[in-house]
Design a protein around this motif. Structure first.
Motif, PDB file in Angstrom:
ATOM      1  N   LEU A 172       0.808  -1.217   0.000  1.00 14.26           N
ATOM      2  CA  LEU A 172       0.000   0.000   0.000  1.00 14.26           C
ATOM      3  C   LEU A 172       0.845   1.273   0.000  1.00 14.26           C
ATOM      4  N   PRO A 173       1.911   1.361   0.805  1.00 15.64           N
ATOM      5  CA  PRO A 173       2.762   2.562   0.689  1.00 15.64           C
ATOM      6  C   PRO A 173       3.376   2.721  -0.692  1.00 15.64           C
ATOM      7  N   LEU A 176       0.912   4.345  -3.119  1.00 13.65           N
ATOM      8  CA  LEU A 176       0.408   5.691  -2.848  1.00 13.65           C
ATOM      9  C   LEU A 176       0.596   6.661  -4.016  1.00 13.65           C
ATOM     10  N   PRO A 177       1.773   6.724  -4.677  1.00 12.84           N
ATOM     11  CA  PRO A 177       1.889   7.634  -5.820  1.00 12.84           C
ATOM     12  C   PRO A 177       0.884   7.323  -6.924  1.00 12.84           C
ATOM     13  N   TYR A 178       0.640   6.047  -7.172  1.00 16.45           N
ATOM     14  CA  TYR A 178      -0.358   5.660  -8.167  1.00 16.45           C
ATOM     15  C   TYR A 178      -1.752   6.098  -7.712  1.00 16.45           C
ATOM     16  N   PHE A 240      -5.583  17.654  -4.467  1.00 20.71           N
ATOM     17  CA  PHE A 240      -4.996  16.312  -4.481  1.00 20.71           C
ATOM     18  C   PHE A 240      -3.523  16.352  -4.873  1.00 20.71           C
ATOM     19  N   ALA A 241      -3.144  17.309  -5.714  1.00 26.08           N
ATOM     20  CA  ALA A 241      -1.721  17.456  -6.035  1.00 26.08           C
ATOM     21  C   ALA A 241      -0.931  17.854  -4.786  1.00 26.08           C
ATOM     22  N   TRP A 242      -1.510  18.731  -3.956  1.00 26.78           N
ATOM     23  CA  TRP A 242      -0.857  19.118  -2.708  1.00 26.78           C
ATOM     24  C   TRP A 242      -0.757  17.920  -1.762  1.00 26.78           C
ATOM     25  N   MET A 243      -1.824  17.144  -1.662  1.00 26.41           N
ATOM     26  CA  MET A 243      -1.802  15.955  -0.822  1.00 26.41           C
ATOM     27  C   MET A 243      -0.766  14.956  -1.333  1.00 26.41           C
ATOM     28  N   LYS A 245       2.043  15.629  -2.932  1.00 26.23           N
ATOM     29  CA  LYS A 245       3.377  16.099  -2.556  1.00 26.23           C
ATOM     30  C   LYS A 245       3.639  15.902  -1.073  1.00 26.23           C
ATOM     31  N   ARG A 246       2.597  16.064  -0.265  1.00 23.05           N
ATOM     32  CA  ARG A 246       2.769  15.961   1.184  1.00 23.05           C
ATOM     33  C   ARG A 246       2.998  14.516   1.631  1.00 23.05           C
ATOM     34  N   PHE A 247       2.223  13.583   1.065  1.00 28.90           N
ATOM     35  CA  PHE A 247       2.271  12.203   1.536  1.00 28.90           C
ATOM     36  C   PHE A 247       3.208  11.315   0.724  1.00 28.90           C
ATOM     37  N   THR A 248       3.604  11.773  -0.458  1.00 33.00           N
ATOM     38  CA  THR A 248       4.526  10.974  -1.278  1.00 33.00           C
ATOM     39  C   THR A 248       5.697  11.843  -1.722  1.00 33.00           C
TER      40      THR A 248
END
Length: 260
Positions: A172-173, A176-178, A240-243, A245-248
Motif C-alpha cells: 500500500l505505501p 500511494l503515488p499511483y 490532491f496534487a498538494w496531498m 506532494k505531502r504524503f509521497t
C-alpha cells in the motif's frame, strides 16, 4: 536576477497563459464583432457571471455536492477492487476483463436507465459521477500493487511476514503515488459525470443551468457555467496534487522538484 525571473515565470506560467488566452479571446470577439449569442467575449461572460451570481452559486454547490459524493464512493470501490485485482491473480483473471468492458460503455448511456430506477434528480448524477470515475482509481491501485518486486516479497516472507503484512507495510505505501495520481484524474471525470447527468435528467446543477441558458440563447451564461466547472475541477485537482506532494514527497521527481 535572471534566476529569480526564471523562477517567477515557472511559478506563474499558467496564470500568464490564461491571461494571454483571455486577451486573444476578447480581441477576436470585439475586433470581428462576433454576436454574443454565438461566442461571447470574456467581458460579457464576466458580466453574466456577476449579474447571475446567486443562481450560479446555488447550481454550482449542487454540482459540487453530487460530484464529491459520487467521487467518494468511487474512491472506496476503486481502492477495494484495486487491492483485490492487484493482489490476487485469480481476481484479476476473473474480474478485470469485465471491468474493462464495462468502462468501455459510454456512461451517458446509463443515465436513462438510472432515471427509470431512481427518478430525475441528485441520485442519477451521483451514480454517473461514480460510474465514470472509479475505474482510474481501480487501475492505478492495482498497478501500484502489481509492481511490487517478487524478490522483495520472497525476502519478506522469509523473515516471517504474512501476505497481509506485506500488503499493509509495503504494498500500500508503494501504491500511494499511483493512488494520488488516480485521484487527480478521477475527480475531473467525476465532474464530467455529474454535469452529463444534470444536462439530461436534473432540475438542479450547473449542467441544468447551462441547458436552460442555451435554450434561451444566453451563451454568456453557458460560458460562465463552463468556467465555474473548470474552476472547481482545478481547485480539487490542486488539492490532491498538494496531498500527493505531502504524503509521497519521496516519489516527487523531475519538473515538480525543479519548480520548487
Amino acid at each position: 536576477m535572471a534566476f529569480n525571473r526564471r523562477k517567477f515565470m515557472i511559478k506563474n506560467a499558467s496564470w500568464m497563459l490564461i491571461l494571454l488566452l483571455l486577451l486573444i479571446w476578447e480581441i477576436i470577439c470585439v475586433g470581428l464583432n462576433v454576436p454574443e449569442y454565438l461566442f461571447p467575449a470574456p467581458s460579457a461572460v464576466w458580466s453574466a457571471g456577476i449579474a447571475r451570481w446567486e443562481p450560479i452559486m446555488m447550481h454550482a454547490w449542487q454540482t459540487f455536492f453530487t460530484t464529491l459524493v459520487g467521487f467518494a464512493i468511487a474512491v472506496v470501490v476503486g481502492v477495494v477492487l484495486g487491492v483485490a485485482v492487484g493482489t490476487y491473480p485469480i481476481v484479476y483473471k476473473a474480474l478485470y476483463p469485465l471491468l474493462v468492458g464495462f468502462n468501455s460503455i459510454p456512461k451517458v448511456a446509463f443515465v436513462p436507465v438510472l432515471v427509470v430506477w431512481f427518478g430525475i434528480g441528485t441520485v442519477p448524477a451521483i451514480l454517473t459521477a461514480f460510474l465514470i470515475s472509479f475505474f482510474p482509481v481501480l487501475v492505478n491501485v492495482a498497478a501500484g500493487l502489481a509492481t511490487l518486486e517478487p524478490e522483495l516479497e520472497d525476502v519478506l516472507r522469509s523473515l516471517g511476514a504474512s501476505k497481509l503484512d506485506i500488503l499493509r507495510k509495503v504494498g500500500l505505501p508503494r501504491a500511494l503515488p499511483y493512488f494520488f495520481a488516480s485521484l487527480k484524474v478521477a475527480i475531473t471525470l467525476a465532474f464530467v459525470g455529474s454535469v452529463i447527468s444534470e444536462t439530461v435528467a436534473s432540475n438542479m446543477g450547473i449542467g441544468y443551468l447551462m441547458m436552460a441558458a442555451s435554450s434561451s440563447m444566453d451563451m454568456a451564461l453557458v460560458f460562465a457555467g463552463l468556467i465555474v466547472i473548470g474552476v472547481m475541477g482545478v481547485v480539487m485537482y490542486e488539492l490532491f496534487a498538494w496531498m500527493e506532494k505531502r504524503f509521497t514527497r519521496w516519489a516527487n521527481r523531475g519538473v515538480n522538484a525543479a519548480a520548487v
